[in-house]
Design a protein around this motif. Structure first.
Motif, PDB file in Angstrom:
ATOM      1  N   ARG A   1      18.607  33.212  21.864  1.00  0.00           N
ATOM      2  CA  ARG A   1      18.034  34.309  21.083  1.00  0.00           C
ATOM      3  C   ARG A   1      18.001  33.864  19.626  1.00  0.00           C
ATOM      4  O   ARG A   1      18.427  32.758  19.306  1.00  0.00           O
ATOM      5  CB  ARG A   1      18.850  35.591  21.265  1.00  0.00           C
ATOM      6  N   SER A   2      17.511  34.703  18.744  1.00  0.00           N
ATOM      7  CA  SER A   2      17.381  34.310  17.342  1.00  0.00           C
ATOM      8  C   SER A   2      18.744  34.124  16.691  1.00  0.00           C
ATOM      9  O   SER A   2      19.791  34.536  17.231  1.00  0.00           O
ATOM     10  CB  SER A   2      16.595  35.369  16.576  1.00  0.00           C
TER      11      SER A   2
ATOM     12  N   ALA B   1      20.231  37.477  16.060  1.00  0.00           N
ATOM     13  CA  ALA B   1      20.663  38.113  17.309  1.00  0.00           C
ATOM     14  C   ALA B   1      21.945  37.495  17.849  1.00  0.00           C
ATOM     15  O   ALA B   1      22.725  38.168  18.520  1.00  0.00           O
ATOM     16  CB  ALA B   1      19.551  38.030  18.351  1.00  0.00           C
ATOM     17  N   ASN B   2      22.165  36.201  17.576  1.00  0.00           N
ATOM     18  CA  ASN B   2      23.430  35.576  17.961  1.00  0.00           C
ATOM     19  C   ASN B   2      24.601  36.303  17.306  1.00  0.00           C
ATOM     20  O   ASN B   2      25.622  36.563  17.943  1.00  0.00           O
ATOM     21  CB  ASN B   2      23.440  34.103  17.538  1.00  0.00           C
TER      22      ASN B   2
ATOM     23  N   TYR C   1      24.982  39.949  18.640  1.00  0.00           N
ATOM     24  CA  TYR C   1      25.579  39.974  19.975  1.00  0.00           C
ATOM     25  C   TYR C   1      27.102  39.934  19.890  1.00  0.00           C
ATOM     26  O   TYR C   1      27.796  40.665  20.597  1.00  0.00           O
ATOM     27  CB  TYR C   1      25.066  38.795  20.798  1.00  0.00           C
TER      28      TYR C   1
ATOM     29  N   PRO D   1      14.624  31.040  16.778  1.00  0.00           N
ATOM     30  CA  PRO D   1      15.496  30.852  17.944  1.00  0.00           C
ATOM     31  C   PRO D   1      16.609  29.861  17.623  1.00  0.00           C
ATOM     32  O   PRO D   1      16.350  28.793  17.050  1.00  0.00           O
ATOM     33  CB  PRO D   1      14.544  30.307  19.018  1.00  0.00           C
TER      34      PRO D   1
END
Length: 227
Positions: free
Chosen positions: A79-80, A83-84, A87, A119
């Protein structure tokens, strides 16, 4: 008394060691000395066959020690970059609105704002390692384990990662880091633990280790003669 054996080979042989809060601790040793395994055991990723790891907290502290770990080869989610980080915050039950704000802060202080939507697997190795540090730091760990975090990096990327490590240290997080780079250890360590063949052969201040090592193994390691 921590002992760990894998494939009939003893990796750690009855290690007894106390690491205090505060000063940056660098674990040194040649390849195969047991440095990475020691960190994984301390972090709880591996269970020793003998012995135990004890975390000392005040009698009133009910929650476990907040800790994180960054590996030599960064582990990226598909993921981007932003987003890392979100998460990791989600796993720690941080509210959604706060996740976005904290992710932006984490990216900014590690120099990754411009790649927030990229990403993670498309980032350079140096950027991935900075992202791994950002993801760990955003959780405000009390202890951060770093397993040779610059071993695969060029000098410029190494400098960037070391700058982040300094900043994390200034924020109040205890740094425990493995390395085989003596120059880096001189820059970072307050105290040094030297492992050789799965045992602690020296545990002292960085100044004493580099200026007046007590053990023959430490003197050989500094001379580049410890295999």
């Amino acid at each position: 008394g921590v002992t760990y054996t894998a494939r009939e080979r003893r990796i750690l042989g009855g290690i007894s060691l106390e690491i205090e809060a505060g000063p940056r601790t660098v674990v040194l040793g040649p390849n195969g000395a047991g440095k990475s395994v020691l960190l994984r055991i301390c972090h709880g990723l591996i269970t020793p066959q003998e012995g135990q790891v004890r975390w000392h907290r005040s009698a009133t502290a009910a929650r476990p020690v907040r800790q994180a770990m960054v590996f030599q080869r960064p582990v990226m989610l598909r993921r981007s970059a932003a987003a890392n980080i979100r998460y990791a915050l989600n796993l720690h039950q941080v509210p959604r609105a706060e996740r976005h704000r904290l992710a932006e802060v984490a990216l900014a202080r590690t120099g990754l704002t411009e790649v927030a939507r990229t990403p993670a697997h498309h980032l350079s190795i140096g950027e991935q390692q900075r992202l791994a540090l950002a993801r760990a730091w955003v959780l405000e760990p009390e202890v951060l384990f770093l397993d040779e975090p610059t071993a695969s990096l060029d000098p410029a990327s190494t400098r960037a990662v070391e700058d982040i490590i300094w900043a994390i240290d200034r924020s109040g997080t205890k740094i425990i880091m493995t390395s085989h780079d003596l120059a880096q250890a001189r820059r970072i360590a307050h105290e040094v633990v030297l492992l050789h063949r799965g045992r602690v052969v020296e545990n002292t201040s960085a100044a004493m280790f580099f200026e007046a090592p007590e053990s023959a193994e430490a003197r050989a390691f500094l001379a580049g003669e410890l295999l």
